[in-house]
Write an enzyme that holds these catalytic residues in place. Sequence first.
Site, PDB file in Angstrom:
ATOM      1  N   ARG A 185      13.333   4.858  12.482  1.00 42.26           N
ATOM      2  CA  ARG A 185      12.254   5.402  12.191  1.00 42.26           C
ATOM      3  C   ARG A 185      11.230   5.417  13.635  1.00 42.26           C
ATOM      4  O   ARG A 185      11.827   4.930  14.754  1.00 42.26           O
ATOM      5  CB  ARG A 185      11.358   5.168  10.948  1.00 42.26           C
ATOM      6  CG  ARG A 185      12.269   5.561   9.838  1.00 42.26           C
ATOM      7  CD  ARG A 185      11.418   5.423   8.326  1.00 42.26           C
ATOM      8  NE  ARG A 185      10.452   6.473   8.323  1.00 42.26           N
ATOM      9  CZ  ARG A 185       9.527   6.123   7.601  1.00 42.26           C
ATOM     10  NH1 ARG A 185       9.249   5.417   6.705  1.00 42.26           N
ATOM     11  NH2 ARG A 185       8.452   7.054   7.668  1.00 42.26           N
ATOM     12  N   TYR A 195      11.224   8.657   0.945  1.00 47.24           N
ATOM     13  CA  TYR A 195      11.193   7.569   0.037  1.00 47.24           C
ATOM     14  C   TYR A 195      11.875   7.830  -1.103  1.00 47.24           C
ATOM     15  O   TYR A 195      12.239   6.985  -2.011  1.00 47.24           O
ATOM     16  CB  TYR A 195       9.844   7.243  -0.211  1.00 47.24           C
ATOM     17  CG  TYR A 195       9.056   6.829   1.186  1.00 47.24           C
ATOM     18  CD1 TYR A 195       9.843   5.527   1.954  1.00 47.24           C
ATOM     19  CD2 TYR A 195       8.073   7.504   1.596  1.00 47.24           C
ATOM     20  CE1 TYR A 195       9.110   5.215   2.982  1.00 47.24           C
ATOM     21  CE2 TYR A 195       7.561   6.901   2.878  1.00 47.24           C
ATOM     22  CZ  TYR A 195       7.765   5.798   3.611  1.00 47.24           C
ATOM     23  OH  TYR A 195       7.358   5.549   4.575  1.00 47.24           O
ATOM     24  N   PRO A 252       0.969  -1.299   0.140  1.00 47.49           N
ATOM     25  CA  PRO A 252      -0.043   0.056  -0.076  1.00 47.49           C
ATOM     26  C   PRO A 252       0.854   1.432  -0.096  1.00 47.49           C
ATOM     27  O   PRO A 252       1.605   1.404   0.629  1.00 47.49           O
ATOM     28  CB  PRO A 252      -0.711  -0.107   1.232  1.00 47.49           C
ATOM     29  CG  PRO A 252      -0.225  -1.446   2.099  1.00 47.49           C
ATOM     30  CD  PRO A 252       0.220  -2.000   1.064  1.00 47.49           C
ATOM     31  N   ASN A 253       0.367   2.213  -0.898  1.00 45.73           N
ATOM     32  CA  ASN A 253       0.930   3.805  -0.964  1.00 45.73           C
ATOM     33  C   ASN A 253       2.196   3.931  -1.572  1.00 45.73           C
ATOM     34  O   ASN A 253       2.766   4.882  -1.869  1.00 45.73           O
ATOM     35  CB  ASN A 253       1.134   4.383   0.509  1.00 45.73           C
ATOM     36  CG  ASN A 253      -0.287   4.351   1.290  1.00 45.73           C
ATOM     37  OD1 ASN A 253      -1.193   4.923   0.623  1.00 45.73           O
ATOM     38  ND2 ASN A 253      -0.384   3.672   2.529  1.00 45.73           N
ATOM     39  N   ARG A 295       5.180  10.963  -2.744  1.00 43.25           N
ATOM     40  CA  ARG A 295       4.845  10.506  -1.411  1.00 43.25           C
ATOM     41  C   ARG A 295       6.051  11.031  -0.581  1.00 43.25           C
ATOM     42  O   ARG A 295       7.147  10.111  -0.890  1.00 43.25           O
ATOM     43  CB  ARG A 295       4.402   9.144  -1.360  1.00 43.25           C
ATOM     44  CG  ARG A 295       4.340   8.607   0.031  1.00 43.25           C
ATOM     45  CD  ARG A 295       4.211   7.236  -0.013  1.00 43.25           C
ATOM     46  NE  ARG A 295       4.078   6.677   1.564  1.00 43.25           N
ATOM     47  CZ  ARG A 295       4.124   5.551   1.985  1.00 43.25           C
ATOM     48  NH1 ARG A 295       4.532   4.656   1.011  1.00 43.25           N
ATOM     49  NH2 ARG A 295       4.065   5.303   3.153  1.00 43.25           N
ATOM     50  N   HIS A 355      12.886  -2.477   2.107  1.00 39.52           N
ATOM     51  CA  HIS A 355      12.280  -1.236   2.404  1.00 39.52           C
ATOM     52  C   HIS A 355      13.080  -0.048   2.100  1.00 39.52           C
ATOM     53  O   HIS A 355      14.328  -0.123   2.058  1.00 39.52           O
ATOM     54  CB  HIS A 355      12.193  -0.941   3.924  1.00 39.52           C
ATOM     55  CG  HIS A 355      11.346  -1.958   4.464  1.00 39.52           C
ATOM     56  ND1 HIS A 355       9.693  -2.089   4.514  1.00 39.52           N
ATOM     57  CD2 HIS A 355      11.633  -3.056   4.953  1.00 39.52           C
ATOM     58  CE1 HIS A 355       9.117  -3.234   4.982  1.00 39.52           C
ATOM     59  NE2 HIS A 355      10.204  -3.693   5.228  1.00 39.52           N
ATOM     60  N   ALA A 383       3.308  -0.324   5.146  1.00 39.78           N
ATOM     61  CA  ALA A 383       2.821  -0.493   6.245  1.00 39.78           C
ATOM     62  C   ALA A 383       2.506  -2.036   6.768  1.00 39.78           C
ATOM     63  O   ALA A 383       2.578  -2.261   8.005  1.00 39.78           O
ATOM     64  CB  ALA A 383       1.694   0.547   6.633  1.00 39.78           C
ATOM     65  N   GLU A 438      12.849  -9.350   2.011  1.00 40.48           N
ATOM     66  CA  GLU A 438      11.982  -8.063   2.403  1.00 40.48           C
ATOM     67  C   GLU A 438      12.765  -6.736   2.134  1.00 40.48           C
ATOM     68  O   GLU A 438      14.036  -6.645   2.539  1.00 40.48           O
ATOM     69  CB  GLU A 438      11.673  -8.223   4.121  1.00 40.48           C
ATOM     70  CG  GLU A 438      11.008  -6.912   4.826  1.00 40.48           C
ATOM     71  CD  GLU A 438      10.990  -6.975   6.098  1.00 40.48           C
ATOM     72  OE1 GLU A 438      11.602  -8.007   6.826  1.00 40.48           O
ATOM     73  OE2 GLU A 438      10.463  -6.184   6.804  1.00 40.48           O
ATOM     74  N   ASN A 460       8.119  -5.274  -0.462  1.00 45.84           N
ATOM     75  CA  ASN A 460       8.101  -4.284   0.524  1.00 45.84           C
ATOM     76  C   ASN A 460       6.679  -4.395   0.599  1.00 45.84           C
ATOM     77  O   ASN A 460       5.716  -3.509  -0.195  1.00 45.84           O
ATOM     78  CB  ASN A 460       8.651  -3.056  -0.458  1.00 45.84           C
ATOM     79  CG  ASN A 460       8.379  -1.971   0.360  1.00 45.84           C
ATOM     80  OD1 ASN A 460       7.891  -2.157   1.382  1.00 45.84           O
ATOM     81  ND2 ASN A 460       9.106  -0.730   0.087  1.00 45.84           N
TER      82      ASN A 460
HETATM   83  C1  DQA Z   1       8.300   1.339   3.817  1.00 50.90           C
HETATM   84  C2  DQA Z   1       8.384   1.707   5.179  1.00 50.90           C
HETATM   85  C3  DQA Z   1       6.835   1.488   5.917  1.00 50.90           C
HETATM   86  O1  DQA Z   1       6.998   1.761   7.283  1.00 50.90           O
HETATM   87  C4  DQA Z   1       5.793   2.197   5.224  1.00 50.90           C
HETATM   88  O2  DQA Z   1       4.458   2.111   5.611  1.00 50.90           O
HETATM   89  C5  DQA Z   1       5.925   2.360   4.096  1.00 50.90           C
HETATM   90  C6  DQA Z   1       7.315   2.101   3.079  1.00 50.90           C
HETATM   91  C7  DQA Z   1       9.651   1.628   3.138  1.00 50.90           C
HETATM   92  O3  DQA Z   1       9.950   1.248   2.005  1.00 50.90           O
HETATM   93  O4  DQA Z   1      10.462   2.230   3.839  1.00 50.90           O
HETATM   94  O5  DQA Z   1       4.824   2.304   3.178  1.00 50.90           O
HETATM   95  O6  DQA Z   1       7.823  -0.091   3.494  1.00 50.90           O
END
Ligand code: DQA
Length: 145
Positions: A106, A22, A9-10, A17, A99, A76, A97, A73
């Site tokens: 964070r 990011y 998501p997102n 964003r 990020h 959240a 995984e 990835n």
């Molecule tokens: C994320 C880190 C997560 O905490 C966040 O909710 C994201 C992006 C990252 O790529 O740093 O959506 O996965």
Amino acid sequence: MKFLIINGPNLNLLGKREPEIYGSDSLAEIESWVKDSLENNDHQIEWFQSNHEGEIIDIIHKAINHVDGIVINPGAYTHYSYAIRDAISSAAIPTIEVHLSDINNRENFRQISVIKDVCVRQILGLRKTGYLKALKLLINLNKTD
Ligand code: DQA
């Protein structure tokens, strides 16, 4: 070899964003940068993004017996989706995984990854390079198998 790259998501909003966290690349730009940076483009790489937990679980299930490795990835969902964790462990496909940000530096809630233990590796804070590094690791992992 065949690989699946899943973004949760997102992550469809990358580029717009919170670029200070990011980076300024969109997901499409990251995808083409990774493709161009791989020395060997014979591999089949599918990129998938969804804002929905069930769709992420469905694509992991569909990958069973079809892909050699997964880069994920989960956004959240990383921090609380036991359902995605179960899908990864049930699929038994080597999964890394990734990020973009360093979640360990964070907010407290981001420092917990419920999927970490079912992944072969966690790559943090390398922005787009994290996806490339993960793919290269999976390619090498499969070579030595
Ligand atoms: C994320 C880190 C997560 O905490 C966040 O909710 C994201 C992006 C990252 O790529 O740093 O959506 O996965």
